[in-house]
Design a protein around this motif. Structure first.
Motif, PDB file in Angstrom:
ATOM      1  N   ASP A 156       0.842  -1.195   0.000  1.00 26.46           N
ATOM      2  CA  ASP A 156       0.000   0.000   0.000  1.00 26.46           C
ATOM      3  C   ASP A 156       0.881   1.250   0.000  1.00 26.46           C
ATOM      4  N   VAL A 157       1.907   1.250   0.849  1.00 22.96           N
ATOM      5  CA  VAL A 157       2.844   2.373   0.917  1.00 22.96           C
ATOM      6  C   VAL A 157       3.537   2.572  -0.430  1.00 22.96           C
ATOM      7  N   ARG A 158       4.017   1.481  -1.017  1.00 23.97           N
ATOM      8  CA  ARG A 158       4.711   1.582  -2.312  1.00 23.97           C
ATOM      9  C   ARG A 158       3.785   2.117  -3.391  1.00 23.97           C
ATOM     10  N   PHE A 159       2.529   1.698  -3.383  1.00 23.78           N
ATOM     11  CA  PHE A 159       1.557   2.146  -4.383  1.00 23.78           C
ATOM     12  C   PHE A 159       1.419   3.669  -4.341  1.00 23.78           C
ATOM     13  N   HIS A 160       1.232   4.211  -3.152  1.00 28.15           N
ATOM     14  CA  HIS A 160       1.031   5.654  -3.035  1.00 28.15           C
ATOM     15  C   HIS A 160       2.331   6.420  -3.259  1.00 28.15           C
ATOM     16  N   ARG A 161       3.456   5.793  -2.937  1.00 23.51           N
ATOM     17  CA  ARG A 161       4.731   6.455  -3.192  1.00 23.51           C
ATOM     18  C   ARG A 161       4.985   6.559  -4.703  1.00 23.51           C
ATOM     19  N   ILE A 162       4.576   5.563  -5.452  1.00 28.05           N
ATOM     20  CA  ILE A 162       4.723   5.606  -6.906  1.00 28.05           C
ATOM     21  C   ILE A 162       3.892   6.752  -7.481  1.00 28.05           C
ATOM     22  N   ILE A 163       2.699   6.958  -6.937  1.00 32.36           N
ATOM     23  CA  ILE A 163       1.861   8.079  -7.381  1.00 32.36           C
ATOM     24  C   ILE A 163       2.589   9.396  -7.124  1.00 32.36           C
ATOM     25  N   ALA A 164       3.223   9.517  -5.956  1.00 31.97           N
ATOM     26  CA  ALA A 164       3.980  10.741  -5.640  1.00 31.97           C
ATOM     27  C   ALA A 164       5.112  10.943  -6.644  1.00 31.97           C
ATOM     28  N   ASP A 165       5.836   9.875  -6.953  1.00 30.71           N
ATOM     29  CA  ASP A 165       6.922   9.971  -7.937  1.00 30.71           C
ATOM     30  C   ASP A 165       6.380  10.350  -9.315  1.00 30.71           C
ATOM     31  N   ASN A 169       7.124  16.053  -9.754  1.00 26.96           N
ATOM     32  CA  ASN A 169       7.598  17.168  -8.935  1.00 26.96           C
ATOM     33  C   ASN A 169       8.394  16.588  -7.770  1.00 26.96           C
ATOM     34  N   ARG A 170       9.711  16.729  -7.827  1.00 22.85           N
ATOM     35  CA  ARG A 170      10.558  16.077  -6.835  1.00 22.85           C
ATOM     36  C   ARG A 170      10.367  16.640  -5.431  1.00 22.85           C
ATOM     37  N   MET A 171      10.115  17.928  -5.314  1.00 25.26           N
ATOM     38  CA  MET A 171       9.896  18.506  -3.990  1.00 25.26           C
ATOM     39  C   MET A 171       8.588  18.018  -3.391  1.00 25.26           C
ATOM     40  N   LEU A 172       7.540  17.956  -4.193  1.00 22.72           N
ATOM     41  CA  LEU A 172       6.263  17.446  -3.712  1.00 22.72           C
ATOM     42  C   LEU A 172       6.402  15.980  -3.313  1.00 22.72           C
ATOM     43  N   ALA A 173       7.099  15.204  -4.135  1.00 19.74           N
ATOM     44  CA  ALA A 173       7.305  13.792  -3.817  1.00 19.74           C
ATOM     45  C   ALA A 173       8.092  13.649  -2.522  1.00 19.74           C
ATOM     46  N   PHE A 174       9.091  14.496  -2.334  1.00 22.29           N
ATOM     47  CA  PHE A 174       9.910  14.460  -1.119  1.00 22.29           C
ATOM     48  C   PHE A 174       9.045  14.668   0.118  1.00 22.29           C
ATOM     49  N   VAL A 175       8.165  15.658   0.077  1.00 24.68           N
ATOM     50  CA  VAL A 175       7.292  15.922   1.217  1.00 24.68           C
ATOM     51  C   VAL A 175       6.309  14.776   1.411  1.00 24.68           C
ATOM     52  N   MET A 176       5.800  14.237   0.317  1.00 25.56           N
ATOM     53  CA  MET A 176       4.843  13.138   0.406  1.00 25.56           C
ATOM     54  C   MET A 176       5.456  11.899   1.024  1.00 25.56           C
ATOM     55  N   TYR A 177       6.757  11.679   0.819  1.00 24.42           N
ATOM     56  CA  TYR A 177       7.404  10.502   1.398  1.00 24.42           C
ATOM     57  C   TYR A 177       7.214  10.480   2.918  1.00 24.42           C
TER      58      TYR A 177
END
Length: 246
Positions: A156-165, A169-177
């Motif tokens: 589940d975590v990996r699924f949502h992290r892929i959406i962030a990637d 937007n690397r900064m948005l993905a960074f915060v989402m992590y």
């Protein structure tokens, strides 16, 4: 190399020196891979003992701001920023806030909804075929009834992290992590007694389809549906823990 040396008080010298060196790194005076002056040179500049300088450098190393290298070309160098390391630090801080109850579930859900909705909108435009394949793979993992609750949570975590990637937007993905890695697992493991896997899988399947079809509004609507579902399960878990549930 030159950076300003300010007077320091005699109490907590190593902390003050570490703070000054950290400021020099953060403001760009000391850049990635720059070699710091030797312990002898720093002790003379600050007029303190070498052990005090050594302790200050240990403080910086603990924050991954400097690294040591042995040998003729060795010394102490400014660490090149690593997204993974910085993300780990942010995640640890977020996890602590949750565990100490400095933030509540309503705040967690609100933050996740706002941030991940933005990720979904961007992912609907910028997602790559590899990212769509990765989301499909995680969906298949979750559909395996043999996996444990912990493994389901990890997928589940990996699924949502892929959406962030996939937002691009690397900064948005960074915060989402921080939100995904720290907050979502905590929330999931609280609710796993009450959460139906099939419901989460259905949410994920529909989110994936919406992103594939580049339908940002639909992806965000399904994400909201999932977060509201989890919020209700969180409440069930809290009631059960308080002895109010069945």
């Amino acid at each position: 190399m030159s950076f300003e040396v300010e007077p320091v008080n005699r109490s907590s010298l190593s902390s003050q020196i570490a703070d000054q060196l950290q400021e020099a790194i953060l403001d760009g005076t000391l850049k990635a891979d720059d070699r710091l002056p030797t312990e002898d040179e720093l002790s003379k500049r600050y007029q303190v003992s070498r052990p005090t300088i050594r302790e200050a450098l240990k403080r910086l190393a603990a924050k991954n701001l400097v690294r040591s290298k042995r040998g003729p070309t060795g010394g102490t160098f400014v660490t090149k920023p690593s997204v993974a390391q910085l993300s780990d630090s942010l995640t640890s801080a977020a996890t602590m806030l949750v565990s100490l109850k400095e933030v509540d579930l309503d705040e967690i859900n609100a933050a996740r909804l706002e941030l991940e909705s933005t990720c979904c909108r961007l992912a609907a435009t910028y997602r790559s075929e590899n990212q769509l394949s990765a989301l499909t793979h995680e969906l298949k993992v979750q559909e395996d009834e043999r996996i444990t609750a912990e493994d389901f949570c990890a997928s589940d975590v990996r699924f949502h992290r892929i959406i962030a990637d996939a937002s691009g937007n690397r900064m948005l993905a960074f915060v989402m992590y921080a939100v995904i890695e720290a907050l979502q697992p905590v929330a999931n493991m609280i609710a796993y007694r009450f959460r139906e896997r099939t419901v989460i899988i259905d949410h994920h399947r529909r989110i994936l389809e919406a992103i594939q079809q580049q339908d940002a509004d639909l992806a965000c609507a399904i994400l909201k549906e999932q977060i509201e579902y989890l919020a209700a399960r969180h409440q069930d878990a809290q009631d059960w823990r308080a002895g109010k549930g069945d």
